[in-house]
Design an enzyme around this catalytic site. Structure first.
Site, PDB file in Angstrom:
ATOM      1  N   LYS A 182       1.704  -0.466  -0.362  1.00 24.23           N
ATOM      2  CA  LYS A 182       1.262   0.822  -0.900  1.00 24.23           C
ATOM      3  C   LYS A 182      -0.202   0.778  -1.353  1.00 24.23           C
ATOM      4  CE  LYS A 182       5.220   2.896  -0.247  1.00 24.23           C
ATOM      5  NZ  LYS A 182       5.851   2.002   0.734  1.00 24.23           N
TER       6      LYS A 182
HETATM    7  C1  LIG Z   1       8.532   7.469   1.113  1.00 27.26           C
HETATM    8  C2  LIG Z   1       9.104   6.279   0.416  1.00 27.26           C
HETATM    9  N1  LIG Z   1      10.096   6.454  -0.456  1.00 27.26           N
HETATM   10  C3  LIG Z   1      10.632   5.423  -1.136  1.00 27.26           C
HETATM   11  C4  LIG Z   1      10.190   4.136  -0.946  1.00 27.26           C
HETATM   12  C5  LIG Z   1      10.839   3.035  -1.694  1.00 27.26           C
HETATM   13  O1  LIG Z   1       9.915   2.283  -2.394  1.00 27.26           O
HETATM   14  P1  LIG Z   1      10.286   0.789  -2.877  1.00 27.26           P
HETATM   15  O2  LIG Z   1      10.112  -0.090  -1.692  1.00 27.26           O
HETATM   16  O3  LIG Z   1       9.285   0.510  -3.953  1.00 27.26           O
HETATM   17  O4  LIG Z   1      11.678   0.811  -3.379  1.00 27.26           O
HETATM   18  C6  LIG Z   1       9.150   3.899  -0.043  1.00 27.26           C
HETATM   19  C7  LIG Z   1       8.657   2.528   0.199  1.00 27.26           C
HETATM   20  O5  LIG Z   1       8.455   2.103   1.303  1.00 27.26           O
HETATM   21  C8  LIG Z   1       8.594   4.995   0.664  1.00 27.26           C
HETATM   22  O6  LIG Z   1       7.605   4.821   1.537  1.00 27.26           O
END
Ligand SMILES: Cc1ncc(COP(=O)(O)O)c(C=O)c1O
Length: 374
Positions: A182
């Protein structure tokens, strides 16, 4: 030639030293650094309460629980996202309802959203794909008119804004991800922006076994919580990253400009919306002209890799995954998301890239596609 990945985090020496300091401190789990990160994030989003978590998946699930969403409830979302977006709806026992995307923004189509609202709809869960924000004015106008909660999956839109207002500084519950890919990272991690201290207090309980501690050292549990607290090791990385987030995003914007300048428009690719006021350029994703190519997307990715360039796929339309097909979703349900999901490729874009890297990617894409056009 050096391999160019599609993304890579930028970690400075100051951040590495701060992590070392935590390792030497004797306090590794949630502690002063996690609280410092929460305060810094809260400041960044205009003073709203923020709580950090071990992932954005945890933050989204906790947000749904705070909104009181469970079995029998419907939550409207997009089929074009990381599957966590809909998995969390299933995880709380609710029903995901997908609405197809707008082909320009690739985000949930707000013109189609209202038709999906039923008596059981409780919340909207929009996603800012590639860091391009969903129109917050229209989103909240619809939500307010129908009395719905909004859980913003802003996993990808850290540091983006809506018409000059930072994402997270407005709206209902907002979740950001600090996954390694990210725009700012803590290795793994995420946070939730909340409306008030009562919600923040419930959030703290839900992220750690439902426990509350009183001043007299007694403990109670009045709600079932999970285990999704963020370590101080991760928080130290997050603090170092947050300081640089705006400059990271500015560099991403410069690189995206270069992509638009140098990308060969004769190839038949569909380029992303060129938004340089709201988005944070989390990803740069052309759609391949597969119908006029002799190569599949997988062949294209392999050909690029052979040239030393990493290419990602974010994401196939999630309603076509087996788990979701079992729930009754099928091919053709959301044709625009399916088409984008089949043709999308994520080209390298990260702050440490040089201008010359963008030119190299553009030249290589053009060469690979031209050699395969029918
Ligand atoms: C659009 C979206 N939602 C949710 C997530 C979930 O994030 P995390 O990997 O921190 O749980 C991501 C991560 O890739 C994402 O890109």
């Amino acid at each position: 030639m050096e391999f160019l990945p599609f993304t890579r985090p930028s970690l400075d020496e100051e951040t590495i030293a701060a992590v070392t300091e935590v390792l030497r401190s004797g306090w590794l789990t949630t502690g002063p650094k996690a609280r410092e990160l929460e305060a810094a994030l809260s400041h960044y989003v205009g003073g709203r309460p923020v709580r950090v978590m071990s992932s954005a998946t945890a933050a989204l699930e906790i947000a749904l629980r705070i909104a009181g969403i469970g079995p029998g409830d419907e939550v409207i979302t997009t089929p074009l996202s990381w599957v966590a977006t809909a998995n969390v709806i299933l995880a709380v026992g609710a029903t995901p309802v997908f609405v197809d995307v707008d082909p320009a923004s690739r985000n949930i189509d707000l013109n189609k959203l209202e038709a999906a609202i039923t008596a059981r709809t409780r919340a909207l869960l929009p996603v800012d794909l590639a860091g391009l924000p969903v129109d917050r004015d229209r989103l909240y106008e619809i939500a307010h008119r129908h009395g719905l909660r909004v859980i913003e999956d802003a996993a990808q839109s850290c540091g983006a804004n809506w018409n000059g207002r930072r994402i997270g500084s407005l709206g209902d519950l907002v979740s950001f991800s600090f996954h390694a890919n990210k725009n700012m990272t803590s290795g793994e991690g995420g946070c939730l922006v909340l409306n008030n201290e009562d919600e923040a207090c419930l959030c703290e309980k839900l992220r750690l076994q439902g426990v509350t501690r009183a001043a007299d050292n007694t403990m109670d549990v009045d709600v079932l919580g999970g285990k999704s607290n963020l370590t101080d090791i991760a928080a130290a990385i997050g603090l170092g990253q947050l300081k640089q987030l705006d400059s990271f995003n500015a560099r991403r914007g410069e690189l995206a400009h270069l992509y638009f300048e140098h990308f060969d428009r004769t190839l038949g690719c569909d380029l992303p919306l060129s938004d340089f006021s709201n988005g944070n350029w989390h990803m740069f994703q052309p759609l391949l002209p597969l119908a006029s190519m002799r190569l599949s997307r997988s062949d294209f990715i392999e050909a690029m890799r052979a040239e030393g360039i990493g290419v990602g796929v974010h994401y196939p339309a999630m309603h076509l995954f087996t788990l979701y097909r079992r729930l009754g979703f099928a091919e053709g349900d959301f044709p625009l998301a399916e088409d984008i999901g089949r043709r999308t490729v994520t080209l390298p874009l990260f702050p440490a890239m040089r201008d010359a890297d963008v030119l190299r990617v553009c030249e290589t894409v053009a060469r690979v596609i031209k050699s395969a056009l029918v």
